[in-house]
Design a protein around this motif. Structure first.
Motif, PDB file in Angstrom:
ATOM      1  N   PRO A  86       0.813  -1.231   0.000  1.00  0.00           N
ATOM      2  CA  PRO A  86       0.000   0.000   0.000  1.00  0.00           C
ATOM      3  C   PRO A  86       0.840   1.272   0.000  1.00  0.00           C
ATOM      4  CG  PRO A  86      -0.883  -1.600   1.552  1.00  0.00           C
ATOM      5  CD  PRO A  86       0.438  -2.135   1.103  1.00  0.00           C
ATOM      6  N   VAL A  87       1.937   1.273   0.742  1.00  0.00           N
ATOM      7  CA  VAL A  87       2.816   2.440   0.782  1.00  0.00           C
ATOM      8  C   VAL A  87       3.512   2.634  -0.558  1.00  0.00           C
ATOM      9  CG1 VAL A  87       4.855   3.460   1.890  1.00  0.00           C
ATOM     10  CG2 VAL A  87       3.161   2.217   3.261  1.00  0.00           C
ATOM     11  N   ILE A  88       3.970   1.532  -1.162  1.00  0.00           N
ATOM     12  CA  ILE A  88       4.641   1.613  -2.468  1.00  0.00           C
ATOM     13  C   ILE A  88       3.688   2.198  -3.511  1.00  0.00           C
ATOM     14  CG2 ILE A  88       5.713   0.273  -4.324  1.00  0.00           C
ATOM     15  CD1 ILE A  88       6.551  -1.761  -2.188  1.00  0.00           C
ATOM     16  N   GLY A  94       0.502   4.205  -7.975  1.00  0.00           N
ATOM     17  CA  GLY A  94       0.060   2.983  -8.624  1.00  0.00           C
ATOM     18  C   GLY A  94      -1.448   2.845  -8.638  1.00  0.00           C
ATOM     19  N   THR A  95      -1.964   2.187  -9.680  1.00  0.00           N
ATOM     20  CA  THR A  95      -3.388   1.914  -9.782  1.00  0.00           C
ATOM     21  C   THR A  95      -3.714   0.606  -9.049  1.00  0.00           C
ATOM     22  OG1 THR A  95      -3.149   0.623 -11.816  1.00  0.00           O
ATOM     23  CG2 THR A  95      -3.418   3.009 -12.046  1.00  0.00           C
ATOM     24  N   THR A  96      -5.006   0.329  -8.901  1.00  0.00           N
ATOM     25  CA  THR A  96      -5.432  -0.917  -8.276  1.00  0.00           C
ATOM     26  C   THR A  96      -4.950  -2.124  -9.072  1.00  0.00           C
ATOM     27  OG1 THR A  96      -7.408   0.142  -7.380  1.00  0.00           O
ATOM     28  CG2 THR A  96      -7.441  -2.274  -7.540  1.00  0.00           C
ATOM     29  N   LEU A  97      -5.017  -2.030 -10.402  1.00  0.00           N
ATOM     30  CA  LEU A  97      -4.576  -3.131 -11.257  1.00  0.00           C
ATOM     31  C   LEU A  97      -3.071  -3.368 -11.100  1.00  0.00           C
ATOM     32  CD1 LEU A  97      -5.311  -5.202 -13.429  1.00  0.00           C
ATOM     33  CD2 LEU A  97      -4.821  -3.450 -15.162  1.00  0.00           C
ATOM     34  N   GLN A  98      -2.284  -2.302 -11.065  1.00  0.00           N
ATOM     35  CA  GLN A  98      -0.833  -2.445 -10.892  1.00  0.00           C
ATOM     36  C   GLN A  98      -0.496  -3.027  -9.521  1.00  0.00           C
ATOM     37  OE1 GLN A  98       0.213   1.631 -11.647  1.00  0.00           O
ATOM     38  NE2 GLN A  98       0.701   1.271 -13.808  1.00  0.00           N
ATOM     39  N   VAL A 143      16.042  -4.555  -9.457  1.00  0.00           N
ATOM     40  CA  VAL A 143      15.035  -3.798 -10.216  1.00  0.00           C
ATOM     41  C   VAL A 143      13.984  -3.224  -9.275  1.00  0.00           C
ATOM     42  CG1 VAL A 143      13.163  -4.013 -11.909  1.00  0.00           C
ATOM     43  CG2 VAL A 143      15.394  -5.064 -12.361  1.00  0.00           C
ATOM     44  N   PHE A 144      13.539  -4.021  -8.316  1.00  0.00           N
ATOM     45  CA  PHE A 144      12.557  -3.568  -7.339  1.00  0.00           C
ATOM     46  C   PHE A 144      13.105  -2.401  -6.512  1.00  0.00           C
ATOM     47  CE2 PHE A 144      10.980  -3.723  -2.968  1.00  0.00           C
ATOM     48  CZ  PHE A 144       9.613  -3.686  -3.152  1.00  0.00           C
ATOM     49  N   ALA A 145      14.354  -2.505  -6.074  1.00  0.00           N
ATOM     50  CA  ALA A 145      14.932  -1.490  -5.185  1.00  0.00           C
ATOM     51  C   ALA A 145      15.092  -0.135  -5.860  1.00  0.00           C
ATOM     52  CB  ALA A 145      16.279  -1.971  -4.653  1.00  0.00           C
ATOM     53  N   VAL A 146      15.318  -0.111  -7.182  1.00  0.00           N
ATOM     54  CA  VAL A 146      15.569   1.166  -7.872  1.00  0.00           C
ATOM     55  C   VAL A 146      14.343   1.652  -8.642  1.00  0.00           C
ATOM     56  CG1 VAL A 146      18.022   0.629  -8.092  1.00  0.00           C
ATOM     57  CG2 VAL A 146      16.473   0.045  -9.970  1.00  0.00           C
ATOM     58  N   ALA A 147      13.201   0.976  -8.485  1.00  0.00           N
ATOM     59  CA  ALA A 147      12.010   1.288  -9.280  1.00  0.00           C
ATOM     60  C   ALA A 147      11.560   2.728  -9.085  1.00  0.00           C
ATOM     61  CB  ALA A 147      10.877   0.333  -8.914  1.00  0.00           C
ATOM     62  N   ARG A 148      11.161   3.357 -10.185  1.00  0.00           N
ATOM     63  CA  ARG A 148      10.619   4.713 -10.150  1.00  0.00           C
ATOM     64  C   ARG A 148       9.150   4.746 -10.569  1.00  0.00           C
ATOM     65  NH1 ARG A 148      14.248   5.255  -7.416  1.00  0.00           N
ATOM     66  NH2 ARG A 148      16.036   6.662  -7.544  1.00  0.00           N
ATOM     67  N   GLY A 149       8.591   3.589 -10.806  1.00  0.00           N
ATOM     68  CA  GLY A 149       7.176   3.503 -11.170  1.00  0.00           C
ATOM     69  C   GLY A 149       6.653   2.108 -10.877  1.00  0.00           C
ATOM     70  N   MET A 150       5.336   1.952 -10.828  1.00  0.00           N
ATOM     71  CA  MET A 150       4.744   0.672 -10.458  1.00  0.00           C
ATOM     72  C   MET A 150       5.003  -0.410 -11.506  1.00  0.00           C
ATOM     73  SD  MET A 150       3.443   0.442  -7.467  1.00  0.00           S
ATOM     74  CE  MET A 150       2.389  -0.993  -7.618  1.00  0.00           C
ATOM     75  N   ILE A 151       5.134  -0.015 -12.777  1.00  0.00           N
ATOM     76  CA  ILE A 151       5.425  -1.015 -13.810  1.00  0.00           C
ATOM     77  C   ILE A 151       6.770  -1.674 -13.526  1.00  0.00           C
ATOM     78  CG2 ILE A 151       5.860  -1.390 -16.255  1.00  0.00           C
ATOM     79  CD1 ILE A 151       2.965  -0.837 -15.618  1.00  0.00           C
ATOM     80  N   THR A 152       7.748  -0.880 -13.099  1.00  0.00           N
ATOM     81  CA  THR A 152       9.068  -1.431 -12.764  1.00  0.00           C
ATOM     82  C   THR A 152       8.990  -2.311 -11.520  1.00  0.00           C
ATOM     83  OG1 THR A 152       9.999   0.628 -13.621  1.00  0.00           O
ATOM     84  CG2 THR A 152      11.503  -0.838 -12.466  1.00  0.00           C
TER      85      THR A 152
END
Length: 568
Positions: A86-88, A94-98, A143-152
């Protein structure tokens, strides 16, 4: 105590006199009578010494530590994300789908890749297969640690899931390669420690990192543990390699079966995951892929039984009644495990208006009890030497009782009961997690099939988890809708009229400024919905108890090692 049958009721595919003598060479394993200790030739004196439980080498112990780190990291990461998500999603917009795919993508990839890992490790060897999983998990964590968007974030979780499927499976399979069936109960018990500790620490770690540092540290934290495990396994894990050319190995892999299982299981799991959450059960988005997935799984089973010379899951694995009933019980155990791991913390957060960290702390007695029984339950079978049948029945009975007692919980339940009621469930679910491995592994007539049955066991457990979560979600939404519809709610609580938003709304319950007589009925609706889940798991546990009445005590006194045995 009933007497131990020799392999009655179909648990020994051939009578002792019809079984071939032990063979070495490419197969390197044994087809000897499981009730007789295998006699290794003099050239394998060192292997025989260790098979009979004498002193293990330093390399063996350090390799086991490396495997334990792998098991710890897999279970830690699998239970950390739900708290932080939820925090991420809030920070990254992020959307509900993401958010859904970030949560379910990991489990989906674990489930669909494990059959492929099983087949590949039998052909190419355990070590290369495990290294592949470790590398993918490391890349996914980065990849998770440096993500700048929910797709990443979703991409990182998918990579972690693909790698995690191999980590989870290979940890179990390699321990089986390193040990004999006679001593395996001890090492399965020891391996339960890091697995259970990781599951306990996961939610707490997610809450602490998210609250005090950054959710990105969940990814960064994985990397040094991965490095330590990789180095230990690289230098000390000495498994006999599979000697053949790359071309021969590629031909031996059942690629068509792997493709059918991969696509079929994916199409089966995905609609079960989103049914009732993203799309209704009767929508085409749920029904169409579900039907296609079922058809492809049936096609996979038919193909496996008829066509390939080296199928992923050979028909011989299903010739034992004990094995088949154990698989069914394992499916039920997975449904209870995953469902209550999700809904017990949510119950404490919603009904008693606790924080995520507070609910994790209140569940610590349950978690610690689960660890103790996961370790002690399977080890005691080896120490007492009276078979696994009655302990499995006893723990199924305890699981049924413990799940039913959870239904006593409610809004006004004293804290002492909230702390104590889940403990029985935790003890039983922890013990069955490892005990169900014993009848499955004991039922194989060829030691080299052990890796296949472990893969089959884990896949069935994960499928049970997915089905259990889908069933629980549907029951929760249905009961919550009927409980909330007759209430008059202020605008601040209007969101909960949509049952699909009820879980996401739980963190906001603590900050609402509404009278107790308004909030109370909403909390009661949450309690009634989750009690319905608990009662459903009680019924499933009773079905698991029923399956255990018909399993046999296949002998565990076998000392042969497979072709990928540990070389001291």
């Amino acid at each position: 105590m009933d007497p131990q049958p020799s392999h009655a009721c179909g648990d020994n595919p051939a009578p002792p006199e019809a079984q071939p003598q032990e063979k070495h060479g490419e197969n390197g394993g044994s087809n000897a009578n499981p009730d007789q200790e295998a006699q290794l030739p003099s050239g394998h004196a060192d292997a025989a010494t260790n098979a009979n439980g004498n002193k293990k080498s330093l390399a063996f112990h350090l390799s086991f530590v490396g495997i334990a780190l792998v098991a710890f990291l897999f279970s830690l990461d699998a239970t950390t994300q739900a708290v932080a998500l939820p925090v991420i999603a809030d920070q990254l917009g992020g959307t509900t789908l993401q958010s859904f795919w970030a949560n379910i993508g990991y489990l989906l990839c674990v489930v669909v890749t494990q059959p492929l890992y099983t087949a590949v490790s039998d052909v190419f060897g355990r070590k290369p297969t495990l290294y592949f999983g470790l590398v993918l998990f490391a890349v996914g964590s980065l990849v998770f640690a440096v993500a700048r968007g929910m797709i990443t974030v979703v991409a990182g979780r998918v990579l972690q899931g693909i790698g995690g499927g191999g980590m989870d499976l290979m940890a179990e399979v390699i321990v089986a390669d390193m040990t004999t069936l006679q001593e395996r109960s001890l090492y399965l018990g020891l391996l339960a420690i890091p697995t259970a500790v990781g599951s306990i620490l996961g939610p707490t770690q997610g809450a602490l990192f998210t609250t005090n540092v950054s959710w990105r540290w969940i990814g960064w934290f994985n990397l040094p543990i991965l490095a330590a495990a990789f180095l230990l396994l690289l230098f000390f894990l000495r498994l006999r390699p599979v000697d053949s050319s790359i071309a021969i190995k590629l031909k031996r892999v059942d690629w068509a079966g792997a493709g059918l299982s991969l696509v079929g299981v994916a199409l089966l799991v995905v609609p079960l995951s989103w049914a009732g959450a993203l799309y209704p059960w009767k929508s085409w988005e749920t029904i169409a892929p579900l039907v296609v997935g079922i058809l492809l799984v049936l096609a996979f089973l038919l193909y496996e039984f008829k066509v390939p010379k080296a199928p992923i899951f050979p028909l011989r694995l299903f010739r034992s009644r004990t094995a088949n009933l154990t698989l069914l019980g394992n499916f039920i155990q997975g449904a209870s495990l995953y469902s209550l791991l999700q809904y017990l913390p949510l119950f404490l957060q919603a009904v008693t208006v606790n924080t995520a960290l507070g609910s994790a702390i209140k569940l610590l007695p349950t978690s610690v009890t689960s660890v103790v029984f996961a370790v002690g339950g399977v080890i005691m079978v080896g120490v007492i030497g009276k078979g696994y049948r009655w302990p499995i029945r006893a723990y199924w009975l305890l699981l049924t009782l413990g799940s039913g007692l959870l239904g006593l919980s409610g809004v006004n339940t004293p804290t002492s009961m909230l702390l104590g009621l889940p403990v029985l469930w935790g003890a039983a679910i922890g013990a069955l997690m490892r005990l169900l491995h014993l009848p499955m592994q004991a039922s194989v007539s060829d030691v080299n099939d052990t890796g296949l049955v472990i893969g089959l066991l884990l896949v069935i457990r994960q499928l049970g988890g997915v089905v259990g979560l889908a069933l629980s979600s549907t029951i929760f939404n249905s009961v919550f809708t009927s409980s909330i519809n007759h209430l008059e709610l202020p605008d601040s609580l209007a969101t909960v009229r949509d049952a699909s938003q009820a879980i996401a709304f739980i963190p906001q319950l603590r900050s609402l400024n509404v009278p107790a007589d308004v909030l109370g009925p909403v909390l009661q609706a949450y309690a009634a919905s989750m009690r319905a889940v608990f009662y459903t798991m009680t019924g499933l546990s009773a079905a698991g108890l029923f399956t255990s009445l018909f399993i046999e005590d296949v002998s565990l006194k076998r000392t042969e090692l497979g072709r990928q045995r540990f070389e001291h």
